[in-house]
Scaffold this active site. Sequence first.
Site, short mmCIF file in Angstrom:
data_model
loop_
_atom_site.label_atom_id
_atom_site.label_comp_id
_atom_site.label_asym_id
_atom_site.label_seq_id
_atom_site.Cartn_x
_atom_site.Cartn_y
_atom_site.Cartn_z
N LYS C 76 28.09 -26.12 21.23
CA LYS C 76 29.54 -26.27 21.26
C LYS C 76 30.15 -24.88 21.39
O LYS C 76 29.66 -23.92 20.77
CB LYS C 76 30.01 -26.95 19.98
CG LYS C 76 31.51 -27.26 19.93
CD LYS C 76 31.88 -28.02 18.65
CE LYS C 76 33.36 -28.38 18.58
NZ LYS C 76 33.71 -29.10 17.36
N SER C 151 36.46 -33.33 17.99
CA SER C 151 36.60 -32.25 18.93
C SER C 151 35.34 -31.93 19.71
O SER C 151 35.41 -31.28 20.75
CB SER C 151 37.03 -30.99 18.18
OG SER C 151 36.01 -30.57 17.29
N SER C 175 34.73 -34.54 13.71
CA SER C 175 34.50 -33.99 15.05
C SER C 175 33.08 -34.10 15.56
O SER C 175 32.84 -33.84 16.75
CB SER C 175 34.94 -32.53 15.09
OG SER C 175 36.34 -32.46 15.23
#
Lengths: 483, 95, 488
Positions: C76, C151, C175
Site C-alpha cells: 500500500k 482505504s 481500511s
Amino acid sequence: MNWETVIGLEVHLQLATRSKLFSGAATAFGAAPNTQACAIDLALPGTLPVLNRAAVEMAIRFGLAVHAEINPISVFERKNYFYPDLPKGYQTTQLARPIVGPGHLDIELTDGGSKRVRIHHAHLEEDAGKSLHEGFHGLSGIDLNRAGTPLIEIVTEPDLASAEEAVAFAKKLHAIVTALSISDGDLSQGSMRFDVNISVRRPGEPLGTRTETKNLNSFRFMERAIHKEVARQIDVLEGGGRVIQETRLYDGDTDSARAMRSKEEANDYRYFPCPDLLPLQVDAELIERLRATQPELPEARRARFVTDYGLSDYDAGQLAGDTATAHYFEAAARAAGDAKLAANWVMGEIAARLNSAELGIGQCPVSPEQLGGLLRRIVDHTLSNAIARQVFEELWRGAAADADSVIEAQGLRQVSDSGAIAAMVDAVIGANAQQVAAYRAAPEAKRPKMLGFFVGQVMKASGGKADPRQVNELVAARLAEDA
Amino acid sequence: MAIQRADIEKLCYLARIDLTEDTAADTAAGINRVLELIDQLRAADTAGIAPLAHPLEETQRLREDRVEEKVDRDALQAVAPAVESGLYLVPRVIE
Amino acid sequence: MHDLTLAEMCDGLARRAFSSIELTRHLLARIAAANPRYNAFITVDEAGALARAETADARLAAGDAPALCGVPIAHKDIFCTRGLRTSCGSRMLDNFIAPYDATVVERLAAAGAVTLGKTNMDEFAMGSSNETSYYGPVKNPWAPDCVPGGSSGGSAAAVAARLAPGATATDTGGSIRQPAALCGITGLKPTYGRVSRWGMIAFASSLDQAGPMARSAEDAALLLQAMAGFDERDSTCLDRPVPDYRAALDQPLAGLRIGLPAEYFGAGLNPGTARAVRDALAEFERQGARLVDIRLPHSDLAVPAYYVIAPAEASANLSRFDGVRYGHRCANPRDLRDLFMRTRAEGFGAEVKRRILVGTYCLSAGYYDAYYHKAQQVRRLIRQDFLDAFAQVDLILGPTCPNPAFAFGAKGGDPVAMYLEDIYTIAANLAGLPALSVPCGLVDGKPVGLQIIGNYFDEARMLAAAHGFQRATDWHRRQPEALAEAGA
C-alpha cells in the site's frame, strides 16, 4: 504610593543528554546546519518517537533536588501550532500530568534572610529549531539541529518580588542543575532560557495583568528586562492606562523590549495526549536509585566546606555555589595541602584573571593540580607570595608544566638560610644610616611602618627570594639591638 | 451544534488551510454533517468513566541515550522544496 | 501462474517449478495490461522487482531461501519505501521519496518478498471507497462501476484481480477489512501493537495498524508471520512472542464459542449480506463451534467516537505537511502564512481537509471536553463491551460491512453516509482488537465479507477459524467473471 512587583519564572533548561529526547540524533552544539537533524527530528512521514531514558532520569534528579513529588505516571501531549522551526506542527510536551510536581527552592536575600520560592511543576518537552534571517536575500533559513533537544521547563509560582530575587533564583537554579550535571548551564548557548511573567499592583490589591517577556538568556539581561518592564507597567498604570496581556521580546543589545507579533495571534494550542507515546511510568525503585546517587548540591557542599576546610561561611558560599569552581577548589586544595590558601587563590588571583580574560573556570589555563603544586611551595616556604605570583604567571602563559620546573629553571627558590639573610640585612642597615637613625628616633607607634622600608630593601636585594617572614624578624631584631 | 462561516474561517486558520470562496459553503455543510454525527456522543452516559487514549494500557518504553542516527543531510534534503547552504528556506520569519 | 495462492507460489519457487524472475515478469505483465482498467497501482517498480527477483532466485538456488523468497507482493502506498515514491494517495506527497523503508517493508524484504509496486489508496487512508485518491479511484474487479472499498482499495483490487498474490494494507477504521470484503479476499487487521508502525504514514496513531491482504487465511498467515513482531522504533509496538501462525491453522473449530452481537445484525444490514453471513455461521456450527448471542451495547457510539478521535489525531499528524522540508509547496508564497495555507489547501483533497478541520474543532478551546474527552470515555465503554464479551466467547462473528460494493458516487456529497459503511469495523480499532474479513458469499454477483473479531493477540485462533471455514467452502477461490472469462 508604592507598587509591588509580582514575578513568576518559566525556565527552559536544555538537558545534557547525548542524543535527542525522541531520536538518536546528536545534541552537540555548533554542528553545521541540519547535520544533527535526523528523519525523526525533521518529522518525515512515518517516523515515530521513542523516549530517551537519560532525559527522564535527569528530570527526576531535578525534581528530587527541589523537594518535588515525582509523578508515578506522566503523559506527553501535543501542543499544536504552525511554525517553520517546529517540524511536526506540534511540540511534544507535558501539560496536565508533568513528570515533576510541586516543589520549592530557597533563595538568599541581600539582607541575609532567605525566601522560599514555590515551584509549580517541571515538565519534559522538546526544543524547536532556529530561524536565521541574515544572508538569505529576504528569506529565512531554518536549521533544525536543535529540534528535539530535550528540555525541562520549570515553572515557578509568582513568588518573586523583584528583579534581584528573580536573578538570585535563577542563579541558584543554575548552581543546582550544574551540580546535578543535568545541564551544561551554558547560558550563552541557550542552555538555560528564562521567560519572565511580570505584573505590578498596589499593596493589598489583587494581581495585576501580567506580561511575559520571553527568551532571556543571561542573568544580566533578565535583571535589566525586569526593571524595564516593571517601570513600563508602572508608567502605563500611573498614566491612567491599562497593561495589556502580551508576550514581549527583550533585546539585550539595545536594552529595549517590544510586543511580539507572530506566533501568539489567536493561539489555541489544542493540547491532547500524544498517541505515538504511551504514559510514562516512574516506579519507586528508580526514584530511590536516583536519590541514592544524587550528586552533592551547593547547599550541602557549602556546609561541608565550612566543617571540612574551616572556611568562613562566606568563602564556602563563594566556592560551593558553582560546581566547576567547587571541584577546582577541592582539587587545588588537595594538591596544595592547605585549603584556606587554595581558597584565597581561587577567589583572588584565579577569579580576577579569569574575569579579565572573560574565561570560565572550565577554561582556566592553570589546572587545579598546577595551582596546588604552586601553593605547596608557598606552604613549605620555598616561595614567597611575590615570587609565587611570578611563577603563576608562567603557568598561566602555559610556559611550564608545573611550578617546580619554573622554580628550578629560574632559580627562584626562596632564600631561607638565616646566615645569608642576616648578611643582606646588615648590608641594608649599613647602607642606610640616615633611615636607621630616623627609625630609632621615631616613637614606637610609627616604627612598624618605617620597618617596611628596610624589609623592602632586603627583599629587593634578595631578588624577592628571601623569606619575608624571616626578613621581618631579623630587621626588627637588628634595629632593636643597636638602639 | 452547527458552526457558522466565521467559525470555519477560524478553524481554517488554526489548521492553516486556505478556504476558497467557492468551496466555503460545501466545507461548512460537510463539517456540519459530521458534527451532527458526533453530537450523538452527548447522549452517552460516561459519568465516572476514565478516558482511554490507547487501546492497550501499556506504559512507555525507554531508549538508551546513545547517538544512533547518522544524518545524511544531502539525502534528507533531496526531497526539500527549497534549501540553501544546508538550510531550509522559507518566507521571512517575523517574531 | 497468477491463479496460484501465495502459499502455492512459495512451494513452486522452493521446488524450482518456476523462478521468481518468471513469476515476477508474469505479474508485471498482468499489471501493465490490467492496471489501466483497475488503477490499483500508483507506482510500479519493474526494475526493482526484477532485481529483487534475481537475488531471490540466487538464494533459492543456493538453498538459503527465507520463507517468502521470490514471492511478488504489493505495498500500500502508505508504507515508506526507500528510493521508491511514497505518495499516500495525496498530491501533497506526489514527489516524495523516503530515505528509509517502513519496518513492514523491511521485514517482508528480509523474508525474501519481491515488491512489485505501490498500491492506490484513499488519500492519507481517509475514505471507504478509494474515491479520495489523488490518483483517481480504483475499480472493483467484481464490478467495474463499483468501488473496491477503502482505504486499501488498491491492495484489495490487486489481490482480487490476481495482479499480486498478497499485499500489505493498513486499517484505522476498517481500511483492510472493508475493501477485503468488497473485493472478495481475505484481510486481517492485527491487534494494535502487533505490527510496527514505523515508516507507515500516520492517519490516526492510536488506531492505525498494518496487516496483510491475500486470497486465503493461509496466505494471510504467511504474510503476517513476516510482518509481526517487536520493533524498538515504535513505542506502541509490543514485545510479545509471535506464534507460528501457519502451524496453528489446523486447530479444529469444534468447541469454539462464537459470539454473535445482536447489534451487528440489526436494522441497516443488507438482507443479502445477512443471509450470506448466516449461512457462513451455519458452517461454523456444522464444524462443532457453538454460537452464542451476545451484546455489545455501546456499538452505536463507535462511529461517532471514531469520527472525533481519528480526525483529532489526524489533525495533528498531518500538520507536518507544511511545504518546508518535503512534499508539495505552493508557488511563490508571499509570507509564512501564505506558504502554510496555500500549500495545504492545494496539497490536500476535500475529505482530508474536512477531517483535519473536524479534528481541529474537536480539540479546540471550549470543545475538547464535549468531543475529545467524551469520545475517549466512550472508547473505554466500547472496549469494556468487548472485554465482557470475551469473558464468554472465543471469537465474535458478524458481517464486515452492511452492504456489498456500491457504485461510484453513490454516497454523493454526504460524508456521513460513507462513514456508516464502516459501522461494524470501527469498534475493533477503538478497542485495539484484531479482526479479519473472509469472503462468505455473493450478493448480486458482488462479494460479501464475514468478520471475525478476536481477543488481544489471538490472531492464530482467528486465522485457524478462517482457515477451517475456507477448507469447507470455496468463496475465497471465486474470482470475478471477467477474470475467469479472460482465462488470463
